[in-house]
Design an enzyme around this catalytic site. Sequence first.
Site, mmCIF file in Angstrom:
data_model
loop_
_atom_site.group_PDB
_atom_site.id
_atom_site.type_symbol
_atom_site.label_atom_id
_atom_site.label_comp_id
_atom_site.label_asym_id
_atom_site.label_seq_id
_atom_site.Cartn_x
_atom_site.Cartn_y
_atom_site.Cartn_z
ATOM 1 N N ASN A 1 0.795 -1.227 0.000
ATOM 2 C CA ASN A 1 0.000 0.000 0.000
ATOM 3 C C ASN A 1 0.829 1.279 0.000
ATOM 4 O O ASN A 1 0.297 2.350 -0.238
ATOM 5 C CB ASN A 1 -0.972 0.016 1.183
ATOM 6 C CG ASN A 1 -0.300 -0.301 2.485
ATOM 7 O OD1 ASN A 1 0.230 -1.393 2.683
ATOM 8 N ND2 ASN A 1 -0.278 0.671 3.383
ATOM 9 N N CYS B 1 -1.887 5.161 7.131
ATOM 10 C CA CYS B 1 -2.209 4.423 8.345
ATOM 11 C C CYS B 1 -1.207 4.685 9.463
ATOM 12 O O CYS B 1 -1.491 4.395 10.610
ATOM 13 C CB CYS B 1 -2.262 2.940 8.064
ATOM 14 S SG CYS B 1 -3.543 2.547 6.885
ATOM 15 N N SER C 1 -11.313 -4.749 0.511
ATOM 16 C CA SER C 1 -12.003 -3.699 1.261
ATOM 17 C C SER C 1 -12.774 -2.771 0.323
ATOM 18 O O SER C 1 -12.287 -2.404 -0.738
ATOM 19 C CB SER C 1 -10.974 -2.889 2.059
ATOM 20 O OG SER C 1 -11.593 -1.756 2.629
ATOM 21 N N GLY C 2 -13.985 -2.398 0.737
ATOM 22 C CA GLY C 2 -14.851 -1.581 -0.113
ATOM 23 C C GLY C 2 -14.346 -0.185 -0.401
ATOM 24 O O GLY C 2 -14.373 0.277 -1.545
ATOM 25 N N HIS C 3 -13.822 0.492 0.640
ATOM 26 C CA HIS C 3 -13.543 1.924 0.442
ATOM 27 C C HIS C 3 -12.288 2.194 -0.387
ATOM 28 O O HIS C 3 -11.989 3.354 -0.701
ATOM 29 C CB HIS C 3 -13.528 2.676 1.775
ATOM 30 C CG HIS C 3 -12.322 2.447 2.633
ATOM 31 N ND1 HIS C 3 -11.293 3.359 2.696
ATOM 32 C CD2 HIS C 3 -11.985 1.436 3.453
ATOM 33 C CE1 HIS C 3 -10.385 2.903 3.551
ATOM 34 N NE2 HIS C 3 -10.777 1.731 4.018
ATOM 35 N N GLN D 1 -5.083 -3.569 -1.926
ATOM 36 C CA GLN D 1 -4.567 -2.602 -2.907
ATOM 37 C C GLN D 1 -4.491 -3.185 -4.320
ATOM 38 O O GLN D 1 -4.203 -2.459 -5.272
ATOM 39 C CB GLN D 1 -3.177 -2.115 -2.488
ATOM 40 C CG GLN D 1 -3.155 -1.292 -1.209
ATOM 41 C CD GLN D 1 -3.809 0.074 -1.350
ATOM 42 O OE1 GLN D 1 -3.993 0.589 -2.451
ATOM 43 N NE2 GLN D 1 -4.154 0.685 -0.237
HETATM 44 C C1 LIG Z 1 -6.679 -0.046 3.632
HETATM 45 C C2 LIG Z 1 -6.001 -1.341 3.794
HETATM 46 C C3 LIG Z 1 -6.420 -2.269 4.763
HETATM 47 C C4 LIG Z 1 -7.515 -1.978 5.755
HETATM 48 O O1 LIG Z 1 -8.791 -1.939 5.188
HETATM 49 P P1 LIG Z 1 -9.942 -1.202 6.029
HETATM 50 O O2 LIG Z 1 -11.197 -1.533 5.281
HETATM 51 O O3 LIG Z 1 -9.616 0.250 6.027
HETATM 52 O O4 LIG Z 1 -9.938 -1.799 7.388
HETATM 53 C C5 LIG Z 1 -5.748 -3.467 4.848
HETATM 54 N N1 LIG Z 1 -4.730 -3.743 4.041
HETATM 55 C C6 LIG Z 1 -4.300 -2.895 3.100
HETATM 56 C C7 LIG Z 1 -3.159 -3.278 2.221
HETATM 57 C C8 LIG Z 1 -4.907 -1.659 2.949
HETATM 58 O O5 LIG Z 1 -4.452 -0.799 2.046
#
Ligand SMILES: *Cc1c(COP(=O)(O)O)cnc(C)c1O
Length: 389
Positions: A152, A326, A200-202, A180
């Site tokens: 990421n 993060c 992950s959705g967002h 990612q």
């Molecule tokens: C954003 C991300 C996560 C966490 O996902 P969330 O839905 O925000 O908890 C985990 N792993 C990677 C590589 C990410 O980029």
Amino acid sequence: MTEFIYFDNSATTRVDPRVAEAIAPFFTEKYGNPSSIHRIGLVAHAELERCRESVANLINCAPREIIFMASGSEADNFALIQTARLLKSKGKHIITTSVEHKAILSTCEFLEGEGYSFTYLPVNSKGNVSVKSVKAAIRPDTILISVMFANNEVGTIMPIKEIAKLAKDNGILMHTDAVQAVGKIKIDVDELGVDMLTLSGHKIYAPKGIGVLFVKEELKSQLSPLIHGGGQESGFRAGTENMPYIAGLAKAAELIMADFDGEVAHIKGLRDRFEQKILENIPETYVNGNIDNRVCSISDITFKYIEAEAVIGYVPAVCCSLGSACTSGQDAASHVLTAMKVDPIDIRGTIRFSFGRFNTTEEVDRAVELLKVGVEKLRQMSPIYNKAF
Ligand SMILES: *Cc1c(COP(=O)(O)O)cnc(C)c1O
């Protein structure tokens, strides 16, 4: 809000208006509980299973292998903790990398406290883990390998298929955090040979607060739930399903599938244009990561002799991240760049720009102009820059 350019799509994405539109009816019309047996419940149940199918199509698995969760972090936690518990009589050793997302690394730390031991594989200067190092780390008591699909911070793509084969040959389970990678690399879990995968959705234009763990059928029947209750999600995750966001995630998956190659070309085009212009226009800059094998969305750039935080403060119109979003706010230097052995002083001048569906060429060109001016100004004020030249 004043105008801004959003180059932080790896931190989160704007919800696609088509996704928002798909979500809306679930609040006021199709608001039934999928477990209810009346008409409106049956509608919700049918929608839930339709959505599961759309998400399954995105990674080519069976719909029943999709477990909806509240986030990518939850899916990562579940994958590691429940596998560790399941196999504790077989062994307590898990292999991962030193460049995973905190959702993995913090879970590892938690499991260390529970008596599990970990091998954190090193990476090379491009952020890549070698298959050979995975092989060397395997022990008779190794129960799980968890390696992220794409990093990421720098975007480097890991050799997941090769590692999964190694795992399989040694009777070890394989998980990958593909948060990612989804939408940027075509994913076929069957061809990849992984047992579990997180998304992950967002990060793909759906809302925050929805994630998925893919669990292979054979494994799924053995794992136990993390949240106990009404038996939703085939008993894995109790709690009435978050239908609006599940519908949003399904729509997001459908949109990705509808124009996969076109979208990747668009994003890669912007990223490459940005990078080329930055390197041409701003001296003493370089790109981190595996230039030849990384996701199309990320450009991690070191601006030597200045502080990344100052750049972000000086050029507020361009939204981007210090190393990893993060870990921002914490003082520690990026664990990824540190593992890649980037000069600690250079790490302080490193910014992650991440591009997405809604970005434009005009934004790229404007951002480069703004950054050029900002970096020049900051360097004029920088004692280390003036000492170097
Ligand atoms: C954003 C991300 C996560 C966490 O996902 P969330 O839905 O925000 O908890 C985990 N792993 C990677 C590589 C990410 O980029």
